[in-house]
Design a protein around this motif. Sequence first.
Motif, PDB file in Angstrom:
ATOM      1  N   MET A  69       0.829  -1.203   0.000  1.00 42.81           N
ATOM      2  CA  MET A  69       0.000   0.000   0.000  1.00 42.81           C
ATOM      3  C   MET A  69       0.867   1.258   0.000  1.00 42.81           C
ATOM      4  O   MET A  69       0.560   2.232  -0.681  1.00 42.81           O
ATOM      5  CB  MET A  69      -0.941  -0.007   1.207  1.00 42.81           C
ATOM      6  N   GLN A  70       1.955   1.225   0.759  1.00 39.34           N
ATOM      7  CA  GLN A  70       2.863   2.372   0.782  1.00 39.34           C
ATOM      8  C   GLN A  70       3.500   2.597  -0.581  1.00 39.34           C
ATOM      9  O   GLN A  70       3.619   3.737  -1.045  1.00 39.34           O
ATOM     10  CB  GLN A  70       3.936   2.179   1.849  1.00 39.34           C
ATOM     11  N   LEU A  71       3.906   1.519  -1.239  1.00 36.56           N
ATOM     12  CA  LEU A  71       4.501   1.640  -2.574  1.00 36.56           C
ATOM     13  C   LEU A  71       3.493   2.166  -3.594  1.00 36.56           C
ATOM     14  O   LEU A  71       3.825   3.021  -4.414  1.00 36.56           O
ATOM     15  CB  LEU A  71       5.050   0.286  -3.033  1.00 36.56           C
ATOM     16  N   GLN A  72       2.268   1.684  -3.516  1.00 36.32           N
ATOM     17  CA  GLN A  72       1.236   2.156  -4.433  1.00 36.32           C
ATOM     18  C   GLN A  72       0.982   3.645  -4.218  1.00 36.32           C
ATOM     19  O   GLN A  72       0.872   4.410  -5.178  1.00 36.32           O
ATOM     20  CB  GLN A  72      -0.051   1.371  -4.221  1.00 36.32           C
ATOM     21  N   GLY A  73       0.902   4.076  -2.970  1.00 38.78           N
ATOM     22  CA  GLY A  73       0.700   5.487  -2.668  1.00 38.78           C
ATOM     23  C   GLY A  73       1.857   6.336  -3.140  1.00 38.78           C
ATOM     24  O   GLY A  73       1.657   7.409  -3.731  1.00 38.78           O
ATOM     25  N   ALA A  74       3.077   5.860  -2.909  1.00 38.24           N
ATOM     26  CA  ALA A  74       4.258   6.613  -3.335  1.00 38.24           C
ATOM     27  C   ALA A  74       4.305   6.739  -4.851  1.00 38.24           C
ATOM     28  O   ALA A  74       4.630   7.816  -5.380  1.00 38.24           O
ATOM     29  CB  ALA A  74       5.521   5.929  -2.814  1.00 38.24           C
ATOM     30  N   MET A  75       3.971   5.682  -5.570  1.00 38.85           N
ATOM     31  CA  MET A  75       3.995   5.727  -7.034  1.00 38.85           C
ATOM     32  C   MET A  75       2.909   6.667  -7.575  1.00 38.85           C
ATOM     33  O   MET A  75       3.152   7.413  -8.524  1.00 38.85           O
ATOM     34  CB  MET A  75       3.806   4.325  -7.614  1.00 38.85           C
ATOM     35  N   ALA A  76       1.735   6.649  -6.961  1.00 40.28           N
ATOM     36  CA  ALA A  76       0.662   7.541  -7.397  1.00 40.28           C
ATOM     37  C   ALA A  76       1.059   8.996  -7.170  1.00 40.28           C
ATOM     38  O   ALA A  76       0.901   9.839  -8.058  1.00 40.28           O
ATOM     39  CB  ALA A  76      -0.633   7.215  -6.652  1.00 40.28           C
ATOM     40  N   LEU A  77       1.592   9.284  -6.003  1.00 44.11           N
ATOM     41  CA  LEU A  77       2.029  10.656  -5.701  1.00 44.11           C
ATOM     42  C   LEU A  77       3.171  11.085  -6.622  1.00 44.11           C
ATOM     43  O   LEU A  77       3.204  12.223  -7.096  1.00 44.11           O
ATOM     44  CB  LEU A  77       2.443  10.773  -4.240  1.00 44.11           C
ATOM     45  N   PHE A  78       4.105  10.179  -6.890  1.00 44.13           N
ATOM     46  CA  PHE A  78       5.220  10.488  -7.776  1.00 44.13           C
ATOM     47  C   PHE A  78       4.715  10.806  -9.184  1.00 44.13           C
ATOM     48  O   PHE A  78       5.161  11.773  -9.806  1.00 44.13           O
ATOM     49  CB  PHE A  78       6.202   9.312  -7.812  1.00 44.13           C
ATOM     50  N   ALA A  79       3.773   9.999  -9.673  1.00 42.42           N
ATOM     51  CA  ALA A  79       3.231  10.219 -11.017  1.00 42.42           C
ATOM     52  C   ALA A  79       2.531  11.577 -11.121  1.00 42.42           C
ATOM     53  O   ALA A  79       2.726  12.317 -12.083  1.00 42.42           O
ATOM     54  CB  ALA A  79       2.269   9.089 -11.379  1.00 42.42           C
ATOM     55  N   VAL A  80       1.739  11.907 -10.114  1.00 41.16           N
ATOM     56  CA  VAL A  80       1.020  13.187 -10.139  1.00 41.16           C
ATOM     57  C   VAL A  80       1.999  14.348 -10.063  1.00 41.16           C
ATOM     58  O   VAL A  80       1.877  15.333 -10.806  1.00 41.16           O
ATOM     59  CB  VAL A  80      -0.003  13.248  -8.983  1.00 41.16           C
ATOM     60  N   ASN A  81       2.984  14.256  -9.167  1.00 41.52           N
ATOM     61  CA  ASN A  81       3.966  15.336  -9.035  1.00 41.52           C
ATOM     62  C   ASN A  81       4.798  15.500 -10.303  1.00 41.52           C
ATOM     63  O   ASN A  81       5.086  16.620 -10.723  1.00 41.52           O
ATOM     64  CB  ASN A  81       4.865  15.105  -7.830  1.00 41.52           C
ATOM     65  N   LEU A  82       5.193  14.386 -10.919  1.00 38.93           N
ATOM     66  CA  LEU A  82       5.954  14.448 -12.161  1.00 38.93           C
ATOM     67  C   LEU A  82       5.133  15.120 -13.266  1.00 38.93           C
ATOM     68  O   LEU A  82       5.645  15.961 -14.014  1.00 38.93           O
ATOM     69  CB  LEU A  82       6.375  13.038 -12.587  1.00 38.93           C
ATOM     70  N   LYS A  83       3.859  14.779 -13.339  1.00 35.95           N
ATOM     71  CA  LYS A  83       2.975  15.388 -14.320  1.00 35.95           C
ATOM     72  C   LYS A  83       2.884  16.904 -14.105  1.00 35.95           C
ATOM     73  O   LYS A  83       2.951  17.686 -15.061  1.00 35.95           O
ATOM     74  CB  LYS A  83       1.585  14.764 -14.218  1.00 35.95           C
ATOM     75  N   ARG A  84       2.767  17.317 -12.855  1.00 38.75           N
ATOM     76  CA  ARG A  84       2.683  18.757 -12.557  1.00 38.75           C
ATOM     77  C   ARG A  84       3.986  19.472 -12.869  1.00 38.75           C
ATOM     78  O   ARG A  84       3.985  20.601 -13.362  1.00 38.75           O
ATOM     79  CB  ARG A  84       2.289  18.968 -11.094  1.00 38.75           C
ATOM     80  N   ILE A  85       5.111  18.837 -12.592  1.00 39.97           N
ATOM     81  CA  ILE A  85       6.410  19.430 -12.882  1.00 39.97           C
ATOM     82  C   ILE A  85       6.565  19.629 -14.387  1.00 39.97           C
ATOM     83  O   ILE A  85       7.019  20.677 -14.870  1.00 39.97           O
ATOM     84  CB  ILE A  85       7.549  18.570 -12.314  1.00 39.97           C
ATOM     85  N   LEU A  86       6.194  18.603 -15.163  1.00 34.65           N
ATOM     86  CA  LEU A  86       6.288  18.708 -16.627  1.00 34.65           C
ATOM     87  C   LEU A  86       5.360  19.783 -17.174  1.00 34.65           C
ATOM     88  O   LEU A  86       5.705  20.471 -18.132  1.00 34.65           O
ATOM     89  CB  LEU A  86       5.979  17.345 -17.263  1.00 34.65           C
ATOM     90  N   LYS A  87       4.198  19.928 -16.567  1.00 35.71           N
ATOM     91  CA  LYS A  87       3.248  20.951 -17.011  1.00 35.71           C
ATOM     92  C   LYS A  87       3.803  22.345 -16.732  1.00 35.71           C
ATOM     93  O   LYS A  87       3.681  23.250 -17.552  1.00 35.71           O
ATOM     94  CB  LYS A  87       1.916  20.755 -16.298  1.00 35.71           C
ATOM     95  N   ILE A  88       4.444  22.538 -15.584  1.00 38.86           N
ATOM     96  CA  ILE A  88       5.035  23.817 -15.238  1.00 38.86           C
ATOM     97  C   ILE A  88       6.230  24.132 -16.149  1.00 38.86           C
ATOM     98  O   ILE A  88       6.443  25.268 -16.558  1.00 38.86           O
ATOM     99  CB  ILE A  88       5.467  23.845 -13.762  1.00 38.86           C
ATOM    100  N   ALA A  89       7.000  23.084 -16.497  1.00 38.56           N
ATOM    101  CA  ALA A  89       8.209  23.269 -17.326  1.00 38.56           C
ATOM    102  C   ALA A  89       7.861  23.704 -18.746  1.00 38.56           C
ATOM    103  O   ALA A  89       8.655  24.362 -19.396  1.00 38.56           O
ATOM    104  CB  ALA A  89       9.026  21.983 -17.350  1.00 38.56           C
ATOM    105  N   ASP A  90       6.707  23.338 -19.228  1.00 36.31           N
ATOM    106  CA  ASP A  90       6.320  23.714 -20.610  1.00 36.31           C
ATOM    107  C   ASP A  90       5.985  25.165 -20.763  1.00 36.31           C
ATOM    108  O   ASP A  90       5.662  25.948 -20.062  1.00 36.31           O
ATOM    109  CB  ASP A  90       5.110  22.879 -21.066  1.00 36.31           C
TER     110      ASP A  90
END
Length: 90
Positions: A69-90
């Motif tokens: 459960m911790q790994l699933q939560g960490a991966m979900a949070l990582f994916a969302v944060n990465l998406k937001r970072i890429l959106k800001i970088a554009d």
Amino acid sequence: MPSQRRLLQRRKTYSVSIKSGEHAEQMAFQESESFKEKAKERYKIEAKNSELKHRYGYDVAESSGLLGMQLQGAMALFAVNLKRILKIAD
């Protein structure tokens, strides 16, 4: 039947709420300016939580055990944060 209907129409019920000290404190806190300011910002947090749950599978555990459960939560949070970072970088 009409007599029963008349009986039901004549009855009235009243409810009286009894508030404990904790309830009174909570009501006073909800009237404070700090609570009102936090409530105005709450919708932003709820939108992010909803995105995590509905788009990234944060609502249902896909594996058993705390580590899974911790790994699933960490991966979900990582994916969302990465998406937001890429959106800001554009």
